[in-house]
Design a protein around this motif. Structure first.
Motif, PDB file in Angstrom:
ATOM      1  N   ASP A 101       0.844  -1.193   0.000  1.00 37.32           N
ATOM      2  CA  ASP A 101       0.000   0.000   0.000  1.00 37.32           C
ATOM      3  C   ASP A 101       0.881   1.245   0.000  1.00 37.32           C
ATOM      4  OD1 ASP A 101      -2.462  -1.215  -0.025  1.00 37.32           O
ATOM      5  OD2 ASP A 101      -2.823  -1.024   2.126  1.00 37.32           O
ATOM      6  N   MET A 102       0.635   2.124  -0.961  1.00 34.43           N
ATOM      7  CA  MET A 102       1.387   3.369  -1.064  1.00 34.43           C
ATOM      8  C   MET A 102       0.433   4.553  -0.922  1.00 34.43           C
ATOM      9  SD  MET A 102       3.628   4.924  -4.233  1.00 34.43           S
ATOM     10  CE  MET A 102       2.208   5.744  -4.989  1.00 34.43           C
ATOM     11  N   TRP A 103       0.838   5.538  -0.142  1.00 32.87           N
ATOM     12  CA  TRP A 103       0.083   6.781   0.012  1.00 32.87           C
ATOM     13  C   TRP A 103       0.501   7.699  -1.132  1.00 32.87           C
ATOM     14  CZ3 TRP A 103      -3.573   7.931   3.739  1.00 32.87           C
ATOM     15  CH2 TRP A 103      -3.936   9.270   3.885  1.00 32.87           C
ATOM     16  N   ALA A 104      -0.328   7.784  -2.172  1.00 30.80           N
ATOM     17  CA  ALA A 104      -0.018   8.606  -3.347  1.00 30.80           C
ATOM     18  C   ALA A 104      -0.390  10.057  -3.064  1.00 30.80           C
ATOM     19  CB  ALA A 104      -0.785   8.087  -4.553  1.00 30.80           C
ATOM     20  N   ILE A 105       0.504  10.969  -3.407  1.00 32.25           N
ATOM     21  CA  ILE A 105       0.319  12.397  -3.156  1.00 32.25           C
ATOM     22  C   ILE A 105       0.317  13.136  -4.482  1.00 32.25           C
ATOM     23  CG2 ILE A 105       1.303  14.457  -2.058  1.00 32.25           C
ATOM     24  CD1 ILE A 105       2.590  12.563  -0.002  1.00 32.25           C
ATOM     25  N   SER A 106      -0.650  14.016  -4.662  1.00 33.85           N
ATOM     26  CA  SER A 106      -0.757  14.762  -5.910  1.00 33.85           C
ATOM     27  C   SER A 106      -1.332  16.137  -5.640  1.00 33.85           C
ATOM     28  CB  SER A 106      -1.639  13.981  -6.897  1.00 33.85           C
ATOM     29  OG  SER A 106      -1.634  14.574  -8.180  1.00 33.85           O
ATOM     30  N   SER A 107      -1.442  16.942  -6.713  1.00 39.46           N
ATOM     31  CA  SER A 107      -2.059  18.280  -6.638  1.00 39.46           C
ATOM     32  C   SER A 107      -1.411  19.164  -5.579  1.00 39.46           C
ATOM     33  CB  SER A 107      -3.565  18.154  -6.368  1.00 39.46           C
ATOM     34  OG  SER A 107      -4.226  17.561  -7.455  1.00 39.46           O
ATOM     35  N   VAL A 108      -0.089  19.090  -5.458  1.00 40.16           N
ATOM     36  CA  VAL A 108       0.612  19.935  -4.484  1.00 40.16           C
ATOM     37  C   VAL A 108       0.842  21.307  -5.117  1.00 40.16           C
ATOM     38  CG1 VAL A 108       2.640  20.198  -3.028  1.00 40.16           C
ATOM     39  CG2 VAL A 108       1.762  17.905  -3.538  1.00 40.16           C
ATOM     40  N   THR A 109       0.115  22.299  -4.655  1.00 37.20           N
ATOM     41  CA  THR A 109       0.284  23.656  -5.178  1.00 37.20           C
ATOM     42  C   THR A 109       0.261  24.664  -4.031  1.00 37.20           C
ATOM     43  OG1 THR A 109      -2.053  24.345  -5.451  1.00 37.20           O
ATOM     44  CG2 THR A 109      -1.114  22.955  -7.183  1.00 37.20           C
ATOM     45  N   VAL A 110       0.975  25.764  -4.244  1.00 35.72           N
ATOM     46  CA  VAL A 110       0.894  26.937  -3.361  1.00 35.72           C
ATOM     47  C   VAL A 110       0.795  28.153  -4.273  1.00 35.72           C
ATOM     48  CG1 VAL A 110       2.027  28.329  -1.596  1.00 35.72           C
ATOM     49  CG2 VAL A 110       2.260  25.833  -1.543  1.00 35.72           C
ATOM     50  N   ALA A 111      -0.170  29.000  -4.017  1.00 34.45           N
ATOM     51  CA  ALA A 111      -0.363  30.181  -4.853  1.00 34.45           C
ATOM     52  C   ALA A 111       0.876  31.071  -4.841  1.00 34.45           C
ATOM     53  CB  ALA A 111      -1.578  30.978  -4.361  1.00 34.45           C
ATOM     54  N   GLY A 112       1.144  31.704  -5.984  1.00 34.23           N
ATOM     55  CA  GLY A 112       2.292  32.597  -6.079  1.00 34.23           C
ATOM     56  C   GLY A 112       2.261  33.733  -5.085  1.00 34.23           C
ATOM     57  N   THR A 113       1.080  34.088  -4.624  1.00 31.51           N
ATOM     58  CA  THR A 113       0.932  35.165  -3.643  1.00 31.51           C
ATOM     59  C   THR A 113       1.300  34.740  -2.233  1.00 31.51           C
ATOM     60  OG1 THR A 113      -1.390  34.529  -3.426  1.00 31.51           O
ATOM     61  CG2 THR A 113      -0.874  36.335  -4.947  1.00 31.51           C
ATOM     62  N   ARG A 115       3.906  32.242  -1.476  1.00 33.07           N
ATOM     63  CA  ARG A 115       5.131  31.431  -1.468  1.00 33.07           C
ATOM     64  C   ARG A 115       6.043  31.824  -0.315  1.00 33.07           C
ATOM     65  NH1 ARG A 115       8.551  32.182  -5.528  1.00 33.07           N
ATOM     66  NH2 ARG A 115       9.408  30.082  -5.408  1.00 33.07           N
ATOM     67  N   ARG A 116       6.922  30.873   0.029  1.00 34.72           N
ATOM     68  CA  ARG A 116       7.984  31.070   1.021  1.00 34.72           C
ATOM     69  C   ARG A 116       7.431  31.439   2.402  1.00 34.72           C
ATOM     70  NH1 ARG A 116      12.313  30.153  -1.763  1.00 34.72           N
ATOM     71  NH2 ARG A 116      12.507  30.800  -3.953  1.00 34.72           N
ATOM     72  N   ARG A 117       6.340  30.793   2.760  1.00 35.76           N
ATOM     73  CA  ARG A 117       5.779  30.980   4.091  1.00 35.76           C
ATOM     74  C   ARG A 117       5.698  29.653   4.853  1.00 35.76           C
ATOM     75  NH1 ARG A 117       0.722  35.257   3.197  1.00 35.76           N
ATOM     76  NH2 ARG A 117       1.728  36.518   1.565  1.00 35.76           N
ATOM     77  N   GLY A 118       6.320  28.614   4.321  1.00 34.87           N
ATOM     78  CA  GLY A 118       6.303  27.320   4.989  1.00 34.87           C
ATOM     79  C   GLY A 118       5.038  26.518   4.764  1.00 34.87           C
ATOM     80  N   ILE A 119       4.173  26.961   3.850  1.00 33.93           N
ATOM     81  CA  ILE A 119       2.904  26.269   3.628  1.00 33.93           C
ATOM     82  C   ILE A 119       3.137  24.904   2.999  1.00 33.93           C
ATOM     83  CG2 ILE A 119       0.705  26.352   2.376  1.00 33.93           C
ATOM     84  CD1 ILE A 119       0.857  29.438   2.670  1.00 33.93           C
ATOM     85  N   ALA A 120       4.025  24.824   2.016  1.00 34.20           N
ATOM     86  CA  ALA A 120       4.304  23.533   1.376  1.00 34.20           C
ATOM     87  C   ALA A 120       4.848  22.535   2.394  1.00 34.20           C
ATOM     88  CB  ALA A 120       5.291  23.704   0.221  1.00 34.20           C
TER      89      ALA A 120
END
Length: 431
Positions: A101-113, A115-120
């Protein structure tokens, strides 16, 4: 574990707390709620620099996303769409001798407005903690950027080949046609063939995962909003017994100045060597085509050996499938190995999931026993490197030569022999 089960796993409380402290709401985006579904899907398209989806595209994507655990990060000051997204689901990952069983991860996005706030970081670490809570031994993803995911313990475990073929120069050297036949397929038949063939063949190579209906509709030119849909063509190979053993989806793009075209292959899936040879012959000998391009082929694809001039084949190896070991005992115990082994492995994992000293014993049958130990390590490596060699597609000795794995030379050689697998690993889809 079935799809509905992982969709109800709650958001990670640590990430939720950290994001709340910054005034952000981290929650499940419910695909049964129109506003949630539309906001998530439009934010996802924005994050991948796609055009804003049409209503038809939203409806089609929503059907796929219903089977996934979709999470958005919302900023009350930035409107109703999430400013970051991620989704996940559990899927079988093929390994040598079985699957896990693998936990598949997709749709990883952070808005350009935002970025660089540790959200990802909160999104990815939250997914890993959720996967561990759900009992998934491994997580996986495909990456649009190759420099992001190593910091979370992912390693590029499934390399693939991209071919560019000069068909005017190549010449066919693969022998006479088989007893089977190649015929054109309509788009619906093509989607059905690709889906069935992938499922029938995915257990043959380590690294593959299960597909989903929307993936094959897209390959076959049936996806809403596909600008190349009208150009998609398909062929299927039928063997002497009447069974479909292969299929290819492709488009043709006319080149300027000379009534010649480039073939752009979307997908080739075969269940026999005979079918693969027949499809490659069709490509090499296609009238009025001077170039063919295809990606996501295994490193041991026979194409260079099917043409008279191997210099007509340009082959580029690149990373594709990224894996992350979470539960080392369950992950290593889920596969078989190519040679006996008895070593102590020290795994360094800053996030703690796989860290420790582990005694690995592999018997003559290829089965593994693993347990924590206090013995001195023979080999030391990070979780990125362990995840990279896990599926059998990358050699521990190669990583050692790069200074990324350390230990006794004999132990490193034995580790490489045990983990490597044949045929070559493959992940034939993006997710």
């Amino acid at each position: 574990m079935t799809a509905p089960e992982e969709t109800i796993i709650s958001v990670d409380p640590d990430s939720q707390r950290r994001l709340r402290e910054r005034g952000l709401d981290y929650r499940i985006a419910d695909m049964a709620v129109d506003a949630d579904a539309e906001g998530f899907l439009r934010a996802d398209s924005r994050g991948f620099l796609d055009e804003d989806p049409t209503d038809a595209e939203l409806a089609q994507a929503r059907e796929t996303m219903r089977a996934r655990r979709n999470i958005g990060v919302y900023d009350p000051a930035a409107g109703t769409w999430p400013i970051a997204t991620v989704n996940s689901w559990v899927t079988p990952l093929t390994l040598p001798g079985g699957e896990v069983d693998m936990w598949a991860i997709s749709s990883v996005t952070v808005a350009g407005t935002h970025r660089r706030r540790g959200i990802a970081r909160d999104l990815l670490e939250g997914e890993l903690r959720a996967a561990a809570r759900a009992g998934a031994p491994v997580a996986g993803l495909t990456a649009s950027e190759a420099t992001i995911y190593g910091r979370y313990g992912f390693g590029p475990a499934v390399p693939v080949m991209r071919f560019t073929l000069d068909t005017a120069r190549a010449g066919w050297a693969g022998g006479e046609a088989s007893a089977g036949r190649l015929v054109y397929a309509d788009k619906q038949t093509l989607a059905d063939d690709l889906e069935r063939l992938h499922e029938a063949s995915r257990s043959h190579r380590s690294g593959q995962i299960a597909g989903w209906r929307g993936r094959w509709q897209r390959m076959a030119g049936l996806a809403a909003g596909d600008k190349e849909a009208a150009a998609v063509r398909g062929v299927r190979f039928i063997d002497a017994d009447g069974a479909v053993q292969g299929a290819m989806a492709y488009t043709l793009a006319e080149l300027p100045g000379g009534f010649r075209s480039e073939m752009r292959i979307r997908s080739i899936i075969t269940a026999s060597d005979e079918a693969l040879r027949a499809i490659w012959r069709f490509v090499v000998q296609h009238d009025l085509v001077t170039t063919a391009r295809v990606d996501l082929r295994p490193l041991d694809d026979p194409l260079p050996w099917l043409v008279a001039d191997q210099r007509a084949v340009t082959a580029e190896v690149h990373d594709h499938g990224w894996l992350r070991v979470l539960d080392i005992e369950a992950a290593l115990g889920a596969r078989t190995y190519s040679a006996p082994l008895d070593i102590v492995l020290r795994v360094e994992d800053p996030l703690g999931f796989a860290a420790g000293d582990w005694r690995i014993r592999i018997d003559e049958s290829g089965r593994c026993r693993i347990a924590a130990t206090s013995a001195s390590p023979d080999v030391t490596l990070g979780v990125v490197e362990l995840s990279t060699i896990y599926a059998g597609g990358v050699s521990a000795s190669q990583l050692a030569a790069a200074g990324r794995v350390h230990g006794d030379g004999d132990a490193l050689s034995a580790l490489s022999r045990a983990f490597l697998t044949a045929p070559a690993v493959l992940l034939g889809i993006w997710y």
